[in-house]
Write a protein that holds these residues in place. Structure first.
Motif, short mmCIF file in Angstrom:
data_model
loop_
_atom_site.label_atom_id
_atom_site.label_comp_id
_atom_site.label_asym_id
_atom_site.label_seq_id
_atom_site.Cartn_x
_atom_site.Cartn_y
_atom_site.Cartn_z
N ASP A 16 0.82 -1.21 0.00
CA ASP A 16 0.00 0.00 0.00
C ASP A 16 0.86 1.26 0.00
OD1 ASP A 16 -2.68 -1.27 0.36
OD2 ASP A 16 -1.75 -1.97 2.24
N THR A 17 1.91 1.27 0.82
CA THR A 17 2.72 2.46 1.00
C THR A 17 4.20 2.11 0.92
OG1 THR A 17 1.06 3.50 2.42
CG2 THR A 17 3.30 4.37 2.56
N VAL A 18 4.96 2.89 0.17
CA VAL A 18 6.41 2.73 0.12
C VAL A 18 7.04 3.81 0.99
CG1 VAL A 18 8.48 2.79 -1.32
CG2 VAL A 18 6.38 1.74 -2.19
N ARG A 43 1.45 4.99 -2.60
CA ARG A 43 1.63 6.11 -1.69
C ARG A 43 3.08 6.12 -1.24
NH1 ARG A 43 -3.13 3.98 -0.98
NH2 ARG A 43 -2.56 2.59 0.72
N HIS A 44 3.67 7.30 -1.26
CA HIS A 44 5.13 7.41 -1.14
C HIS A 44 5.48 8.37 -0.01
CE1 HIS A 44 9.14 8.67 -3.32
NE2 HIS A 44 9.36 8.03 -2.20
N ILE A 45 6.13 7.84 1.01
CA ILE A 45 6.61 8.65 2.12
C ILE A 45 8.14 8.65 2.10
CG2 ILE A 45 6.73 8.88 4.64
CD1 ILE A 45 4.01 7.47 4.77
N LYS A 105 0.02 -2.56 4.35
CA LYS A 105 1.30 -3.19 4.08
C LYS A 105 2.27 -2.13 3.54
CE LYS A 105 -0.37 -7.88 3.15
NZ LYS A 105 -1.81 -7.65 3.42
N CYS A 106 3.40 -2.03 4.20
CA CYS A 106 4.38 -1.00 3.86
C CYS A 106 5.71 -1.63 3.46
CB CYS A 106 4.62 -0.06 5.04
SG CYS A 106 3.13 0.74 5.67
#
Length: 266
Positions: A16-18, A43-45, A105-106
């Motif tokens: 879901d998110t990187v 989605r990118h943090i 999930k990251c």
């Protein structure tokens, strides 16, 4: 590293998110350009990790700089040992949950020794992954669950195949992301001292109880070795130990809060 990259691509459909972890001291050098292939349509943090070791003024500039990058959802200055930073990261991850899932999930990714495993241990609340201030500690992928309903995929650090600019490699050797044995230790320590004397002379002077004004880099090393009693038999100065001390002190943040890569917006 090619195998690790292939394994990440195989699991991307689950993510879901990187969370891209980079070292706040070297935001350019510690950012693998190949990671862009993992962040597309996710989605990118960006996590500017080890922010407690970096120049706070430069860190704020880098944060603002990366926030303007297309496809980046959030940029955080992060210290894995600060509970407030951990709470903010968890809140940021859950904020970017448009499908209102009960579990996210990251993928945590980055180059070696930027602190991915330390970040994961902070999120889990106890030591689950092996950590160390050297490259290559994480050997394989592993899924780990946090008390906040997150599933984290820890991955080995991945470097890109070739540095177009040798300076990138030197900067990564300074922070311990590549083995300093690849370069002559005296050369990379000399380059580091030259940078520190030019940009942060007051920190060098405070750490080693010396003065740098009007001295060449070799003369600064002489003063450092004398101040710390780094002598060989016969009274000659031990330059090898002086180089090792400087590199170790910088890598572990003992010299002070330093940023090597200056923000282009500064």
């Amino acid at each position: 590293m090619a195998k690790a990259g292939r394994q990440i691509r195989e699991k991307l459909k689950l993510i879901d998110t990187v969370i891209e972890v980079i070292d706040a001291r070297v935001p350019v050098a510690s950012r693998n350009p190949d990671i862009a292939q993992y962040t597309a349509f996710k989605r990118h943090i960006i996590l500017l990790n080890k922010a407690d070791l970096a120049d706070p003024v430069q860190s704020e500039r880098w944060k603002a700089y990366f926030e303007q990058e297309e496809g980046v959802d959030a940029v955080l200055l992060f210290n894995a040992f600060d509970l407030k930073d951990k709470k903010k990261l968890v809140e940021t991850i859950w904020k970017h949950n448009p499908k209102e899932k009960n579990q996210l999930k990251c993928l945590l990714c980055g180059i070696p020794n930027v602190g991915k495993s330390t970040v994961i241990n902070a999120l889990i609340g106890k030591k689950k992954t092996q950590i160390g201030n050297k490259p290559g500690v994480t050997k394989g992928q592993q899924w780990l669950t946090t008390p906040d309903g997150l599933m984290l995929l820890d991955t080995p650090g991945i470097l890109w195949p070739k540095f177009e600019d040798e300076t990138i490699g030197i900067h990564l050797a300074w922070i311990g992301s590549i083995k300093d044995t690849i370069f002559e230790k005296e050369n990379i320590a000399g380059d580091l001292m030259k940078f520190l004397v030019a940009r942060y002379p007051e920190l060098v002077e405070a750490q080693y109880n010396i003065t740098t004004n009007g001295r060449t880099v070799p003369e600064v090393f002489d003063a450092m070795a004398i101040s710390r009693g780094l002598l060989l038999r016969g009274g000659d100065l031990d330059y090898y130990r002086a180089c090792e001390m400087l590199l170790g002190d910088f890598k572990n943040g003992r010299i002070g809060r330093i940023t090597i890569d200056e923000c282009p917006e500064a």
